[in-house]
Scaffold this active site. Sequence first.
Site, PDB file in Angstrom:
ATOM      1  N   GLU A  86       0.839  -1.214   0.000  1.00 35.66           N
ATOM      2  CA  GLU A  86       0.000   0.000   0.000  1.00 35.66           C
ATOM      3  C   GLU A  86       0.867   1.255   0.000  1.00 35.66           C
ATOM      4  OE1 GLU A  86      -3.229  -0.017   2.849  1.00 35.66           O
ATOM      5  OE2 GLU A  86      -3.299   2.176   2.869  1.00 35.66           O
ATOM      6  N   LYS A 264      -7.127  -0.663  11.551  1.00 36.14           N
ATOM      7  CA  LYS A 264      -6.549  -1.122  10.274  1.00 36.14           C
ATOM      8  C   LYS A 264      -5.331  -0.258   9.932  1.00 36.14           C
ATOM      9  CE  LYS A 264      -6.085  -1.410   5.611  1.00 36.14           C
ATOM     10  NZ  LYS A 264      -5.269  -0.549   4.745  1.00 36.14           N
ATOM     11  N   ASP A 280       4.574 -14.138  11.741  1.00 33.09           N
ATOM     12  CA  ASP A 280       3.231 -14.562  11.345  1.00 33.09           C
ATOM     13  C   ASP A 280       2.268 -13.372  11.467  1.00 33.09           C
ATOM     14  OD1 ASP A 280       0.673 -15.641  11.248  1.00 33.09           O
ATOM     15  OD2 ASP A 280       1.213 -17.452  12.331  1.00 33.09           O
ATOM     16  N   HIS A 378      -2.012  10.324  -0.599  1.00 36.96           N
ATOM     17  CA  HIS A 378      -2.221   8.969  -1.084  1.00 36.96           C
ATOM     18  C   HIS A 378      -2.253   8.941  -2.607  1.00 36.96           C
ATOM     19  CE1 HIS A 378      -3.416   5.011   0.237  1.00 36.96           C
ATOM     20  NE2 HIS A 378      -4.247   4.943  -0.788  1.00 36.96           N
TER      21      HIS A 378
END
Length: 425
Positions: A86, A264, A280, A378
């Site tokens: 991202e 998130k 992990d 972004h």
Amino acid sequence: MKVVLRSSRIPGFYKLPVKERINILKELVPLSDEEVNLLTNSGSLELKVADRMIENVIGVMPVPLGVALNFLINGKEYIVPMAIEESSVVAAASNAAKMARESGGFHAEAFESIMIGQIQVTAVSDIKKAEKEILRHRETLIELANECDPLLVRLGGGMKDVRVRKVSTFLGPMVLTEILVDVKDAMGANVVNTMAEKIAPFIEKITNGKVYLRILSNLADKRLARAKAVFLSDVIGGREVVDGIIKAYALADADPYRAATHNKGIMNGVTAVVLATGNDTRAVEAGAHAYASRTGRYRSLTVWRKNKDGDLVGEIELPVAVGVVGGISSIHPLARINRKILGVKSARELAEVIASVGLAQNFAALRALATEGIQKGHMKLHARNIAMAAGAQGNTVDLVVKEMIRRGKIRMDEARKILEEIEPS
Ligand code: MEV
């Protein structure tokens, strides 16, 4: 092997060398020579190594690896490898860390590496007696479990304690025997699962019950990491920005729909470092989200407030079950290099870095959201992806990006149109 029909039943596929598996897919899908070349070109993770890591390997799936700069944590400088697809995440973390430096950077601490293993005991006729028996045999259970890993015990780790919980389920009450294991510098899943399986028959014997599950819990709340930082009001854009961030936090604290997005953003940073260090990602994510729900409502993993000087104080607390030895972190060549770049000596130190990156990432997102919004920053990076997907190469990428931004249309159709104008076909 000749494959005639397009079917997902391919007997013996798992036994074949990687190249033969790819050849089967080439025929079956079908794939072009160029596509086959891309699959066989596995870069720094050799196919033979990947083939030992999972089953039915046909290639590797590279993601960009960047480094976040400016991280000062507990007075030590860190260059932080982040593996993530991202755009904006690495830049945002570096930027936030730069601002945090103005007031001494991040202060972080991590608990001992205690993991919880669960042994589910069912069909117990006398639950109280079963509980007593398990606790009465604490020393024997520890001894038995610790036979699984003498090296870990020599290093001061191993099973340390046992606890019993009664859980009401729709099938009636169950007794959970939980073992607490200090896994030191490993992530610890293997050793905990091995111990849980080893002591299960003994637990059945002393409880007269029937054991089903024997597995670690990813809600590693005995392995928490915390980080704290002060962001000076003047450095981050003034009082209004401070207030805006606290308002954003208030919403994440109150509303699970917002909290999921807020967290998130934190996990953008956390997962990127977890992945880069060969750990992990799903374990850490499951632990983080479960921990965010510990009060009975899903909430923010961070807390933001104003101090008496009007500066912004942020804190994060989450379980971080990561290792610097064992597992993929020791096999994957890039995980080893990334750990070297990061310069962490222990799992606890790595957890402290991860918590700090999570806090930095959350700060960056909230600051952008409370001010100009995230799309501006972004979109610049996103526009590059669009330009490249539209077929722009080399210097043309920047030209297409600039023109899309000037026109205020950052879209694939526009990128193709501009490309056609620059380089008519
Ligand atoms: C995007 O990947 C992450 C954000 O949505 C996080 C947030 O909203 O806090 C920007």
